[in-house]
Design an enzyme around this catalytic site. Structure first.
Site, PDB file in Angstrom:
ATOM      1  N   TYR A 118       9.550 -40.898  16.363  1.00 36.07           N
ATOM      2  CA  TYR A 118      10.403 -40.170  15.422  1.00 36.07           C
ATOM      3  C   TYR A 118      11.661 -39.660  16.124  1.00 36.07           C
ATOM      4  O   TYR A 118      11.629 -39.289  17.297  1.00 36.07           O
ATOM      5  CB  TYR A 118       9.664 -38.969  14.821  1.00 36.07           C
TER       6      TYR A 118
ATOM      7  N   PRO B 254       4.289 -37.459  -0.111  1.00 40.41           N
ATOM      8  CA  PRO B 254       3.623 -36.922  -1.303  1.00 40.41           C
ATOM      9  C   PRO B 254       4.557 -36.760  -2.490  1.00 40.41           C
ATOM     10  O   PRO B 254       4.086 -36.667  -3.626  1.00 40.41           O
ATOM     11  CB  PRO B 254       3.101 -35.567  -0.829  1.00 40.41           C
TER      12      PRO B 254
ATOM     13  N   LEU C  39      11.363 -38.786  -5.717  1.00 38.49           N
ATOM     14  CA  LEU C  39      11.252 -39.118  -7.139  1.00 38.49           C
ATOM     15  C   LEU C  39      10.393 -38.110  -7.904  1.00 38.49           C
ATOM     16  O   LEU C  39      10.501 -38.025  -9.129  1.00 38.49           O
ATOM     17  CB  LEU C  39      10.662 -40.522  -7.312  1.00 38.49           C
TER      18      LEU C  39
END
Length: 339
Positions: free
Chosen positions: A62, A227, A232
């Site tokens: 990351y 999640p 969206l």
């Protein structure tokens, strides 16, 4: 940063079938070093601890982004630990191994995958960047079926016996991979996997067929990533439906045909007096297979807004309405598709 747990609303649960207690919300750090600078990352982690969130998730790759600066997120966390204030002692840290790190010393072993050689090299890099001597949860970032479980569990049991790792987890494993991993672990004998990190949300419910039932049966806690399905399932989705990013995300679900579903979801959340993002998180917490959804917060405000989710207890009626708006596969396999 004084903490009075009695004043907190945070809830806790066991990490899989272990005795270790973790917060029902997990702080994801994938944005650290890319969309979130170090100063804001420090603020987010301090706020998370103050809110009772003790479970942080990262990965050795990351922070790379287009700059290929792999390991930056771990480095930021390590510098945060270094500030003291019992930050390290109060944090359950999870990181991962599988992807390339761009280290020329790895040579051909820089390719994605798992091996005892790579695992032993990469755990040392993670410990150095995190400025710690152990990791509570070390996760395989993806399945690598080219490598035997004899090799994998041999390497991981060594790390546990050396005190460098406490528990082992996985990510992006199929149901059959979870069962096989546990079967092979018993031969050592070894506790095996205690968590499976998986993409799971109201718009991605395929894991209900195999992964969630397998995890429940094997005592593996599921830790959902994404999640909110990339935004969206947030309160901003409809207002941003004409942006390039949101349009591209919606295309996977039918484009303009998908908008009525988001509108129905918005209306339901308004009836409840809750935000879409918090209802989406609370939906996870109703599932007995779920340990803690991962929140990829970019700002302290995002974090603070999400804390409400642990206080929301969705009724059976609301859960049914959510099933109507975002239908799942119909249950677990094979009953979901067989007679």
């Amino acid at each position: 940063m004084g903490i009075n747990l009695k004043e907190k609303n945070m809830k806790y649960t066991s990490l899989g079938r272990t005795g270790m207690q973790v917060s029902r919300l997990c702080l994801g750090t994938m944005n650290f070093g890319q969309n979130t600078d170090e100063k804001e990352a420090f603020r987010i982690m301090d706020a998370a601890l103050d809110a009772g969130i003790n479970y942080f998730d990262t990965s050795n790759n990351y922070g790379g982004g287009d700059r290929c600066n792999f390991g930056l997120s771990e480095e930021i966390i390590g510098r945060w630990f270094k500030q003291g204030g019992n930050r390290r002692e109060r944090t359950i840290i999870a990181t991962k191994v599988y992807f390339r790190m761009g280290d020329p010393n790895d040579g051909p072993n820089d390719a994605v995958g798992l091996s005892a050689y790579k695992i032993r090299r990469h755990i040392e890099g993670s410990l150095r960047r995190l400025q710690t001597d152990h990791i509570e949860l070390y996760q395989m970032h993806h399945i690598d079926r080219r490598v035997s479980w004899l090799e994998l569990w041999g390497a991981f049991t060594d790390l546990v016996s050396q005190g460098k790792v406490v528990y082992m987890g996985s990510s992006n494993f199929a149901g059959r991979d979870l069962v096989r991993a546990q079967y092979e672990a018993k031969k050592f004998p070894f506790l095996g996997l205690v968590t499976e990190q998986h993409r799971y949300n109201l718009l991605c419910r395929l894991p209900e067929l195999e992964v969630l039932p397998a995890a429940l049966e094997e005592g593996i806690g599921v830790v959902p990533y994404s999640p909110l399905s990339g935004g969206l399932l947030t309160e901003n989705a409809l207002s941003m439906q004409n942006t390039v990013r949101t349009k591209m995300a919606m295309e996977r679900f039918g484009g303009a045909k998908f908008i009525p579903k988001l509108e129905a979801f918005r209306d339901l959340c308004q009836e409840l007096g809750e935000t879409q993002s918090n209802v989406a998180l609370a939906w996870h917490l109703k599932n007995p297979a779920i340990t803690a959804p991962i929140m990829g917060c970019r700002t302290v405000e995002h974090l603070n807004n999400a804390l409400r989710a642990v206080e929301i207890d969705l009724s059976d009626e609301v859960m049914k309405k959510l099933d109507e708006i975002f239908p799942g596969p119909g249950g677990s396999a094979p009953e979901a598709y067989s007679w």
